[in-house]
Design a protein around this motif. Sequence first.
Motif, PDB file in Angstrom:
ATOM      1  N   THR A  84       7.139   1.417 -18.035  1.00  0.00           N
ATOM      2  CA  THR A  84       7.185   2.331 -16.892  1.00  0.00           C
ATOM      3  C   THR A  84       5.827   2.973 -16.621  1.00  0.00           C
ATOM      4  O   THR A  84       5.731   3.858 -15.775  1.00  0.00           O
ATOM      5  CB  THR A  84       8.223   3.443 -17.139  1.00  0.00           C
ATOM      6  N   ASP A  85       4.806   2.512 -17.346  1.00  0.00           N
ATOM      7  CA  ASP A  85       3.472   3.121 -17.205  1.00  0.00           C
ATOM      8  C   ASP A  85       2.499   2.212 -16.471  1.00  0.00           C
ATOM      9  O   ASP A  85       1.285   2.384 -16.574  1.00  0.00           O
ATOM     10  CB  ASP A  85       2.901   3.462 -18.591  1.00  0.00           C
ATOM     11  N   ILE A  86       3.005   1.232 -15.737  1.00  0.00           N
ATOM     12  CA  ILE A  86       2.115   0.305 -15.026  1.00  0.00           C
ATOM     13  C   ILE A  86       1.552   0.992 -13.803  1.00  0.00           C
ATOM     14  O   ILE A  86       2.290   1.445 -12.916  1.00  0.00           O
ATOM     15  CB  ILE A  86       2.880  -0.969 -14.622  1.00  0.00           C
ATOM     16  N   GLU A  87       0.248   1.076 -13.738  1.00  0.00           N
ATOM     17  CA  GLU A  87      -0.420   1.717 -12.617  1.00  0.00           C
ATOM     18  C   GLU A  87      -1.552   0.829 -12.124  1.00  0.00           C
ATOM     19  O   GLU A  87      -1.970  -0.112 -12.786  1.00  0.00           O
ATOM     20  CB  GLU A  87      -0.976   3.086 -13.027  1.00  0.00           C
TER      21      GLU A  87
ATOM     22  N   GLY B 285       0.814  -1.210   0.000  1.00  0.00           N
ATOM     23  CA  GLY B 285       0.000   0.000   0.000  1.00  0.00           C
ATOM     24  C   GLY B 285       0.847   1.259   0.000  1.00  0.00           C
ATOM     25  O   GLY B 285       1.862   1.341   0.694  1.00  0.00           O
ATOM     26  N   GLY B 286       0.464   2.250  -0.791  1.00  0.00           N
ATOM     27  CA  GLY B 286       1.155   3.528  -0.808  1.00  0.00           C
ATOM     28  C   GLY B 286       2.525   3.491  -1.441  1.00  0.00           C
ATOM     29  O   GLY B 286       3.349   4.379  -1.209  1.00  0.00           O
ATOM     30  N   VAL B 287       2.807   2.463  -2.253  1.00  0.00           N
ATOM     31  CA  VAL B 287       4.106   2.320  -2.901  1.00  0.00           C
ATOM     32  C   VAL B 287       3.890   2.222  -4.410  1.00  0.00           C
ATOM     33  O   VAL B 287       3.023   1.493  -4.872  1.00  0.00           O
ATOM     34  CB  VAL B 287       4.846   1.058  -2.405  1.00  0.00           C
ATOM     35  N   GLY B 288       4.672   2.970  -5.174  1.00  0.00           N
ATOM     36  CA  GLY B 288       4.581   2.892  -6.624  1.00  0.00           C
ATOM     37  C   GLY B 288       5.036   1.527  -7.136  1.00  0.00           C
ATOM     38  O   GLY B 288       5.803   0.827  -6.483  1.00  0.00           O
ATOM     39  N   PHE B 289       4.568   1.153  -8.325  1.00  0.00           N
ATOM     40  CA  PHE B 289       4.878  -0.167  -8.879  1.00  0.00           C
ATOM     41  C   PHE B 289       6.384  -0.356  -9.058  1.00  0.00           C
ATOM     42  O   PHE B 289       6.927  -1.414  -8.711  1.00  0.00           O
ATOM     43  CB  PHE B 289       4.163  -0.353 -10.226  1.00  0.00           C
ATOM     44  N   GLU B 290       7.062   0.649  -9.593  1.00  0.00           N
ATOM     45  CA  GLU B 290       8.497   0.524  -9.825  1.00  0.00           C
ATOM     46  C   GLU B 290       9.266   0.329  -8.523  1.00  0.00           C
ATOM     47  O   GLU B 290      10.144  -0.535  -8.425  1.00  0.00           O
ATOM     48  CB  GLU B 290       9.023   1.760 -10.563  1.00  0.00           C
ATOM     49  N   GLU B 291       8.927   1.119  -7.500  1.00  0.00           N
ATOM     50  CA  GLU B 291       9.595   0.969  -6.204  1.00  0.00           C
ATOM     51  C   GLU B 291       9.300  -0.397  -5.602  1.00  0.00           C
ATOM     52  O   GLU B 291      10.180  -1.032  -5.004  1.00  0.00           O
ATOM     53  CB  GLU B 291       9.142   2.073  -5.243  1.00  0.00           C
ATOM     54  N   LEU B 292       8.058  -0.867  -5.765  1.00  0.00           N
ATOM     55  CA  LEU B 292       7.698  -2.173  -5.232  1.00  0.00           C
ATOM     56  C   LEU B 292       8.520  -3.279  -5.889  1.00  0.00           C
ATOM     57  O   LEU B 292       8.949  -4.233  -5.225  1.00  0.00           O
ATOM     58  CB  LEU B 292       6.203  -2.435  -5.447  1.00  0.00           C
ATOM     59  N   MET B 293       8.777  -3.162  -7.177  1.00  0.00           N
ATOM     60  CA  MET B 293       9.590  -4.171  -7.860  1.00  0.00           C
ATOM     61  C   MET B 293      11.028  -4.175  -7.338  1.00  0.00           C
ATOM     62  O   MET B 293      11.662  -5.224  -7.227  1.00  0.00           O
ATOM     63  CB  MET B 293       9.577  -3.927  -9.368  1.00  0.00           C
ATOM     64  N   HIS B 294      11.552  -2.997  -6.996  1.00  0.00           N
ATOM     65  CA  HIS B 294      12.888  -2.942  -6.414  1.00  0.00           C
ATOM     66  C   HIS B 294      12.898  -3.622  -5.047  1.00  0.00           C
ATOM     67  O   HIS B 294      13.866  -4.316  -4.689  1.00  0.00           O
ATOM     68  CB  HIS B 294      13.351  -1.489  -6.282  1.00  0.00           C
TER      69      HIS B 294
END
Length: 320
Positions: free
Chosen positions: A278-281, A254-263
């Motif tokens: 980079t447009d996954i939302e 929750g509250g985390v962008g997809f890219e950061e979550l993948m990291h």
Amino acid sequence: MKDEQLYSYFNDTADPEEIREIESWLQENPEHQKDYDNAHMVYNAMLINEAGYRRSRKAVAGDRKSAKIRDVLKIVSGIAAGLVLLAGTWFSGKYIGEEMYSAALSRRMTSVSVPAGQSMSIVLDDGTRVFLNGGARIEYPVLFARDFRKVRLSGEAFLDVSHDERHPFIVETFDSMIEVLGTEFNVYADEENGHFSTTLLDGKVKVSTLGGEHCEQVILSPDERATKVGNHLVVTKVPAVDVVSWIDGYINIGGVGFEELMHRFEYTYNVRIILERTDIEGYMSGKIRVSEGIDFALHLLQKSCSFTYERDSSGAIIIR
């Protein structure tokens, strides 16, 4: 690990191969940190006692030499004076020696790194507990300085800081500095990907960016998170207990962008993830149990985010 090897490491006589062996040994098992700390305390005690013993022998020898040239009446007073002088010399010398030794230890840095896919906890010199997530690294002095306590952190960690108003606790990251007096908070500092955030569970912290003249500062209250967005710190309300759920084996999405979550997935599951988009939302909330595996986590995310993934020949996950 033999105590003799650790002692050579403490007094800077260990060769590069011994240093690598000790650092690998510390990373193998969190329990080894306790053995390391115990050996260090014994080593410190031996140094202090040895210094005091040498000073005592020197003082006693000097007193005996002086007594030979005194008459009987002066011997009595000389012995008394010598005892006072000996006691004063030993205690003052012991104090000065300990001060110098403590200063040297406060400049001696050690570090602990946690491999991706693992986690561990350590206890610092002042009693502060640090829980390190996969991929995290902490650098800290063998003995904290007398005026402040400072560590350097990369990756994610939860800190339960021992309260001491006279000695502020400072956490320095690649991007910002966090100053506390005694509190519980989480730090996420991913220098490689430029992500930084601090979430407060209890107490108060001051977060400052390292921007020189353009430095920003914010004061956090419980259940607030400071995130670096562009060149600014943005404060939001969050359920702090969810943010630190990684300690109990969960990933908070929750509250985390997809890219950061993948990291975060990369550090948690020790896998390389390649983002071809980079447009996954999508709206993500809740927690995922780490033990369920990365495939389960990705399948769960696909219910709220539109993407596909596959593995290449090296085992890396490619997300499209």
